[in-house]
Design an enzyme around this catalytic site. Structure first.
Site, PDB file in Angstrom:
ATOM      1  N   THR A   1      36.328 -75.694   9.523  1.00 17.28           N
ATOM      2  CA  THR A   1      36.353 -74.121   9.682  1.00 17.28           C
ATOM      3  C   THR A   1      37.228 -73.950  10.988  1.00 17.28           C
ATOM      4  O   THR A   1      37.463 -74.922  11.732  1.00 17.28           O
ATOM      5  CB  THR A   1      34.955 -73.346  10.095  1.00 17.28           C
ATOM      6  OG1 THR A   1      34.525 -73.777  11.331  1.00 17.28           O
ATOM      7  CG2 THR A   1      33.867 -73.879   9.189  1.00 17.28           C
TER       8      THR A   1
ATOM      9  N   ILE B   1      31.863 -78.838  10.055  1.00 18.36           N
ATOM     10  CA  ILE B   1      32.536 -78.197   8.777  1.00 18.36           C
ATOM     11  C   ILE B   1      33.939 -77.853   9.029  1.00 18.36           C
ATOM     12  O   ILE B   1      34.311 -77.385  10.066  1.00 18.36           O
ATOM     13  CB  ILE B   1      31.659 -76.872   8.688  1.00 18.36           C
ATOM     14  CG1 ILE B   1      30.000 -77.203   8.537  1.00 18.36           C
ATOM     15  CG2 ILE B   1      32.046 -76.225   7.585  1.00 18.36           C
ATOM     16  CD1 ILE B   1      29.587 -78.288   7.347  1.00 18.36           C
TER      17      ILE B   1
ATOM     18  N   TYR C   1      26.382 -76.024  24.240  1.00 18.83           N
ATOM     19  CA  TYR C   1      26.287 -75.816  22.836  1.00 18.83           C
ATOM     20  C   TYR C   1      24.824 -76.437  22.589  1.00 18.83           C
ATOM     21  O   TYR C   1      24.163 -76.013  21.548  1.00 18.83           O
ATOM     22  CB  TYR C   1      27.591 -76.362  22.175  1.00 18.83           C
ATOM     23  CG  TYR C   1      27.748 -76.139  20.631  1.00 18.83           C
ATOM     24  CD1 TYR C   1      28.304 -75.121  20.456  1.00 18.83           C
ATOM     25  CD2 TYR C   1      27.313 -76.891  19.728  1.00 18.83           C
ATOM     26  CE1 TYR C   1      28.592 -74.904  19.062  1.00 18.83           C
ATOM     27  CE2 TYR C   1      27.080 -76.563  18.519  1.00 18.83           C
ATOM     28  CZ  TYR C   1      27.918 -75.523  17.880  1.00 18.83           C
ATOM     29  OH  TYR C   1      27.973 -75.329  16.820  1.00 18.83           O
TER      30      TYR C   1
HETATM   31  P1  NAI Z   1      34.223 -69.714  13.224  1.00 23.02           P
HETATM   32  O1  NAI Z   1      35.017 -69.808  14.446  1.00 23.02           O
HETATM   33  O2  NAI Z   1      35.220 -70.008  11.742  1.00 23.02           O
HETATM   34  O3  NAI Z   1      33.646 -68.347  12.907  1.00 23.02           O
HETATM   35  C1  NAI Z   1      32.799 -67.650  14.019  1.00 23.02           C
HETATM   36  C2  NAI Z   1      32.911 -66.295  13.943  1.00 23.02           C
HETATM   37  O4  NAI Z   1      32.116 -65.715  14.993  1.00 23.02           O
HETATM   38  C3  NAI Z   1      34.413 -65.584  14.270  1.00 23.02           C
HETATM   39  O5  NAI Z   1      34.566 -64.682  13.195  1.00 23.02           O
HETATM   40  C4  NAI Z   1      33.994 -64.987  15.496  1.00 23.02           C
HETATM   41  O6  NAI Z   1      35.132 -63.915  15.709  1.00 23.02           O
HETATM   42  C5  NAI Z   1      32.786 -64.692  15.301  1.00 23.02           C
HETATM   43  N1  NAI Z   1      32.310 -64.450  16.865  1.00 23.02           N
HETATM   44  C6  NAI Z   1      32.524 -65.412  17.786  1.00 23.02           C
HETATM   45  N2  NAI Z   1      31.822 -64.757  19.185  1.00 23.02           N
HETATM   46  C7  NAI Z   1      31.383 -63.586  18.601  1.00 23.02           C
HETATM   47  C8  NAI Z   1      30.590 -62.444  19.367  1.00 23.02           C
HETATM   48  N3  NAI Z   1      30.266 -62.800  20.654  1.00 23.02           N
HETATM   49  N4  NAI Z   1      30.082 -61.717  18.438  1.00 23.02           N
HETATM   50  C9  NAI Z   1      30.223 -61.491  17.185  1.00 23.02           C
HETATM   51  N5  NAI Z   1      30.959 -62.276  16.601  1.00 23.02           N
HETATM   52  C10 NAI Z   1      31.281 -63.452  17.089  1.00 23.02           C
HETATM   53  O7  NAI Z   1      33.248 -70.734  13.279  1.00 23.02           O
HETATM   54  P2  NAI Z   1      32.216 -71.619  12.007  1.00 23.02           P
HETATM   55  O8  NAI Z   1      32.645 -72.922  12.134  1.00 23.02           O
HETATM   56  O9  NAI Z   1      32.273 -70.783  10.938  1.00 23.02           O
HETATM   57  O10 NAI Z   1      30.792 -71.354  12.884  1.00 23.02           O
HETATM   58  C11 NAI Z   1      29.943 -70.271  12.528  1.00 23.02           C
HETATM   59  C12 NAI Z   1      28.449 -70.690  13.006  1.00 23.02           C
HETATM   60  O11 NAI Z   1      28.096 -72.062  12.472  1.00 23.02           O
HETATM   61  C13 NAI Z   1      28.408 -71.030  14.586  1.00 23.02           C
HETATM   62  O12 NAI Z   1      27.377 -70.544  14.920  1.00 23.02           O
HETATM   63  C14 NAI Z   1      28.550 -72.543  14.803  1.00 23.02           C
HETATM   64  O13 NAI Z   1      28.397 -72.807  15.987  1.00 23.02           O
HETATM   65  C15 NAI Z   1      28.074 -73.208  13.538  1.00 23.02           C
HETATM   66  N6  NAI Z   1      28.225 -74.476  13.209  1.00 23.02           N
HETATM   67  C16 NAI Z   1      29.715 -74.758  12.888  1.00 23.02           C
HETATM   68  C17 NAI Z   1      30.166 -75.986  12.776  1.00 23.02           C
HETATM   69  C18 NAI Z   1      31.231 -76.589  12.254  1.00 23.02           C
HETATM   70  O14 NAI Z   1      31.318 -77.722  12.412  1.00 23.02           O
HETATM   71  N7  NAI Z   1      32.168 -75.565  11.976  1.00 23.02           N
HETATM   72  C19 NAI Z   1      29.035 -77.016  12.682  1.00 23.02           C
HETATM   73  C20 NAI Z   1      27.472 -76.632  13.126  1.00 23.02           C
HETATM   74  C21 NAI Z   1      27.305 -75.358  13.344  1.00 23.02           C
END
Ligand code: NAI
Length: 263
Positions: free
Chosen positions: A205, A203, A170
């Site tokens: 989520t 965050i 990651y």
């Molecule tokens: P989440 O799990 O709520 O949403 C991620 C979405 O991406 C899901 O709807 C999933 O189906 C989709 N996804 C996963 N693999 C995929 C693929 N191969 N092709 C298309 N769609 C795909 O996660 P969240 O928290 O909203 O994360 C979104 C972004 O933010 C990610 O890149 C994560 O690394 C980043 N992020 C999240 C943080 C957190 O604390 N939640 C902190 C920093 C960054």
């Protein structure tokens, strides 16, 4: 509208801000959940047409239904470069152009020390979080050049600038996203495409899925503001970067981390 015609300059300002994206077309990958969902909702609320691209079509459909006619759900796996090209074509076919791309799809991956980190976990995390952003940008840039520009926002993390034990893939992917962002920004600065990355702290989520109150309290304490961030707070930053208000901003990395990386 001239200032004299505005009954209340404060309201007028708000109105203009909320219509930033009328006539603009956006793609949000991972738009079916969490931060991507919040970004899609906000861009649409400010007038954009949005392709909600997600590996889980049902999740994309749910968000698109909530938004209404200006959203289109789309199934994509960003690990597949051909699928990313088809995603861009679908947005252009449906809405006529591409102005904004939020490359946000991501996964957490295994939590294991580097010496034992599973190879399939490495491939998965790098495939989605690093290659997925590259494949998306590679497909989006030619479409944006066709209409003289656009704004790309890549979802990195605080872990794009600091390490985190037991998360080697990651952390590597997110550092890579920050570097790719700078590189693409340099390449297309003269052609009207701005490329920036965003670094959220923790965050609340589904990606974290931390139901346990003790864990939530522990994670919250890592942030000087004393809580986890909200997806809507990240979306506000993304919307700013997508807008013309950020017209002099490219190649940068912006945190929404409650002070996490300032320590
Ligand atoms: P989440 O799990 O709520 O949403 C991620 C979405 O991406 C899901 O709807 C999933 O189906 C989709 N996804 C996963 N693999 C995929 C693929 N191969 N092709 C298309 N769609 C795909 O996660 P969240 O928290 O909203 O994360 C979104 C972004 O933010 C990610 O890149 C994560 O690394 C980043 N992020 C999240 C943080 C957190 O604390 N939640 C902190 C920093 C960054």
């Amino acid at each position: 509208m001239t200032p004299a015609a505005a009954a209340d300059p404060g309201e007028e300002e708000e109105f203009i801000m909320e219509q930033d994206f009328v006539g603009r077309v956006a793609i949000v990958t991972g738009g079916g959940s969490g931060i991507g969902e919040a970004c899609a909702m906000l861009l649409a609320a400010r007038g954009a047409k949005v392709l909600i691209a997600d590996r889980h079509l049902d999740a994309a459909e749910r968000v698109a239904k909530e938004i209404g006619d200006s959203a289109l759900p789309y199934a994509v796996d960003v690990r597949d470069p051909v699928a990313c090209e088809a995603m861009v074509q679908a947005a252009v076919q449906a809405f006529g152009r591409l102005d904004i791309a939020v490359n946000n799809a991501g996964i957490g991956g295994p939590q294991t020390p580097t010496g034992q980190y599973p190879l399939d976990g490495w491939a998965d995390v790098i495939g989605v979080n690093l290659s997925g952003v590259f494949y998306s940008m590679r497909a989006e840039i030619p479409a944006m050049l066709a209409t003289a520009g656009g704004s790309i926002i890549n979802m990195a993390s605080i872990l794009g600038t600091v390490g985190f034990a037991q998360s080697v893939a990651y952390v590597a992917a997110k550092h890579g996203v920050v570097g790719m962002t700078k590189t693409a920004a340099l390449e297309y600065a003269q052609q009207g495409i701005r490329v920036n990355s965003v670094g959220p702290g923790f965050i609340d989520t589904p990606l974290l899925a931390v139901a346990d109150q003790e864990i939530i309290a522990g994670v919250s304490r890592l942030h000087p503001i004393g809580r986890m961030g909200h997806a809507t707070e990240v979306a506000e930053l993304v919307a700013f970067l997508a807008s013309d208000k950020a017209s002099n901003t490219t190649g940068s990395y912006f945190l929404s981390d409650g002070g996490y990386t300032a320590q």
